[in-house]
Enzyme design. Structure first.
Site, mmCIF file in Angstrom:
data_model
loop_
_atom_site.group_PDB
_atom_site.id
_atom_site.type_symbol
_atom_site.label_atom_id
_atom_site.label_comp_id
_atom_site.label_asym_id
_atom_site.label_seq_id
_atom_site.Cartn_x
_atom_site.Cartn_y
_atom_site.Cartn_z
ATOM 1 N N ASP A 35 -3.389 -2.651 -5.117
ATOM 2 C CA ASP A 35 -2.457 -3.252 -4.191
ATOM 3 C C ASP A 35 -2.039 -3.949 -6.175
ATOM 4 O O ASP A 35 -0.787 -4.176 -5.612
ATOM 5 C CB ASP A 35 -3.123 -5.201 -4.345
ATOM 6 C CG ASP A 35 -3.371 -5.057 -2.893
ATOM 7 O OD1 ASP A 35 -3.059 -4.311 -2.469
ATOM 8 O OD2 ASP A 35 -4.343 -6.091 -2.474
ATOM 9 N N HIS A 94 0.978 -0.700 0.173
ATOM 10 C CA HIS A 94 -0.035 0.152 0.058
ATOM 11 C C HIS A 94 0.991 1.229 -0.045
ATOM 12 O O HIS A 94 0.490 1.790 -0.874
ATOM 13 C CB HIS A 94 -1.024 0.132 1.223
ATOM 14 C CG HIS A 94 -1.709 -1.099 1.022
ATOM 15 N ND1 HIS A 94 -2.135 -1.461 2.276
ATOM 16 C CD2 HIS A 94 -1.936 -2.523 0.427
ATOM 17 C CE1 HIS A 94 -3.240 -2.605 1.791
ATOM 18 N NE2 HIS A 94 -2.398 -2.632 0.889
ATOM 19 N N HIS A 100 -1.665 -11.047 -5.051
ATOM 20 C CA HIS A 100 -0.052 -10.394 -4.881
ATOM 21 C C HIS A 100 0.545 -11.636 -5.777
ATOM 22 O O HIS A 100 1.713 -11.046 -6.377
ATOM 23 C CB HIS A 100 -0.051 -10.591 -3.860
ATOM 24 C CG HIS A 100 -0.243 -8.952 -2.943
ATOM 25 N ND1 HIS A 100 -0.254 -7.880 -3.024
ATOM 26 C CD2 HIS A 100 -1.228 -8.974 -1.605
ATOM 27 C CE1 HIS A 100 -0.862 -7.033 -1.956
ATOM 28 N NE2 HIS A 100 -1.138 -7.735 -1.686
ATOM 29 N N HIS A 157 -9.627 -1.561 -4.057
ATOM 30 C CA HIS A 157 -8.923 -1.905 -3.059
ATOM 31 C C HIS A 157 -7.999 -3.250 -4.388
ATOM 32 O O HIS A 157 -6.673 -2.973 -3.856
ATOM 33 C CB HIS A 157 -8.462 -2.606 -2.160
ATOM 34 C CG HIS A 157 -7.627 -2.503 -1.129
ATOM 35 N ND1 HIS A 157 -7.076 -1.796 -0.647
ATOM 36 C CD2 HIS A 157 -6.939 -4.005 -1.151
ATOM 37 C CE1 HIS A 157 -5.641 -2.276 0.267
ATOM 38 N NE2 HIS A 157 -5.760 -3.868 -0.195
#
Ligand SMILES: [Zn+2]
Length: 319
Positions: free
Chosen positions: A254, A91, A277, A250
């Protein structure tokens, strides 16, 4: 299915590398350790990149936020060097990338970046309060010339050339849960929209996963103050959502943090579906593996707009 489009200008917004103008200091709870961690962000010279340093460990190595220093991508992105790690960097990295901070030194006295409110909101505010400073070297752009794609069953993330020399992101998610399948969002973003629309989107998790993480000694600092927690039939956070499609926003945040591990601002069309991720990082590795699919360019400094401080552009439209 939720859907989002984000565009940053590429070659039209020609810039010098930047760092922060003033030192930033803050502290907060680490999501996984549950400990309070103090952080100092200092200006850094051109071509330093974003580097991390552990002040709680004598003679800590400098850990540069680049692909070769990524040591784990489950639940968060973890960087490490010589056995020393810094976790939950994504972040903060997204905030640097989104606001155009190319160089900074991040000192912290623990193994993870504080989770703050689960978004990049506080990082963005602190960087904007500090202000940005031009450095004496031009910013480098990685311009995609041939498409590159990674996939895992129905999940994928791919990047293709952009005819308009822009960086666009097109992200979709589709969870088997009524709160997430029902949302839908798409738009073309400005810098303001990045700051207000993507940067404020919080991390999220399902109550069942959260209980499992706690049982396994993870997410010790996790609470309704730093994540959206989704139960079977409700959002547990009393204040509800910041946006109806906060989840996909969000995921874009990421992805920005992960893609910044390339070390250069990317020009290309990024498209992702249900990525996380691990897959985001696979794309970064794949891009680096195929240098014939991209070129690095430097922008001449004479075209630098006087007050440009954010590479994320300019126009917003509903698609
Ligand atoms: Zn996140």
């Amino acid at each position: 299915m939720a859907h989002i489009l984000l565009s940053i200008s590429g070659m039209n917004s020609i810039r010098m590398q930047k760092t922060i103008k003033n030192k930033i200091e803050f502290s907060g709870i680490g999501l996984h350790t549950g400990h309070e961690i103090r952080v100092r962000i200092l200006p850094a010279n051109e071509d330093t990149g974003i580097v991390f340093l552990r002040t709680d460990v004598p003679s800590s190595p400098i850990i540069r936020a680049t692909a070769e220093n990524v040591v784990a991508t489950s639940y968060a992105t973890t960087l490490g060097r010589k056995g020393l790690t810094v976790s939950t960097v994504e972040h903060l990295l997204a905030a640097f990338y989104g606001l155009g901070v190319d160089n900074a030194r991040v000192e912290l006295d623990g193994p993870e970046v504080p989770i703050m409110d689960g978004s990049a909101s506080e990082f963005i505010s602190m960087i904007e309060s500090s202000g940005l400073k031009d450095l004496s070297a031009p910013k480098k752009y990685l311009v995609i010339k041939e498409p590159i794609r990674v996939a895992d069953r129905d999940k994928f993330v791919e990047i293709a050339p952009s005819e308009d020399d822009e960086f666009t992101v097109d992200y979709s998610i589709d969870f088997a849960h009524p709160f997430i399948t029902k949302q839908s969002f798409s738009g073309l973003f400005s810098g303001d929209v990045f700051r207000d629309g993507v940067g404020r989107a919080r991390t999220f998790g399902f109550l069942s996963d959260y209980e499992m993480l706690k049982k396994n000694g993870l997410a010790k600092g996790g609470s309704l103050d730093n994540a959206i927690v989704i139960g079977d039939n409700e959002i547990l956070n009393e204040e509800g959502l910041r946006y109806p499609d906060e989840f996909v926003r969000h995921k874009v945040l990421d992805l920005m943090g992960d893609i910044s591990l390339l070390g250069f601002t990317v020009i290309g069309q990024l498209k992702a579906h249900r990525s996380g991720h691990a897959l985001n990082f696979k794309l970064v590795q794949e891009i680096l593996k195929w240098p014939e699919n991209w070129v690095l360019t430097e922008a001449p400094s004479k075209d630098e707009p006087a007050e440009a401080h954010c590479p994320l552009v300019e126009k917003m439209a509903t698609v």
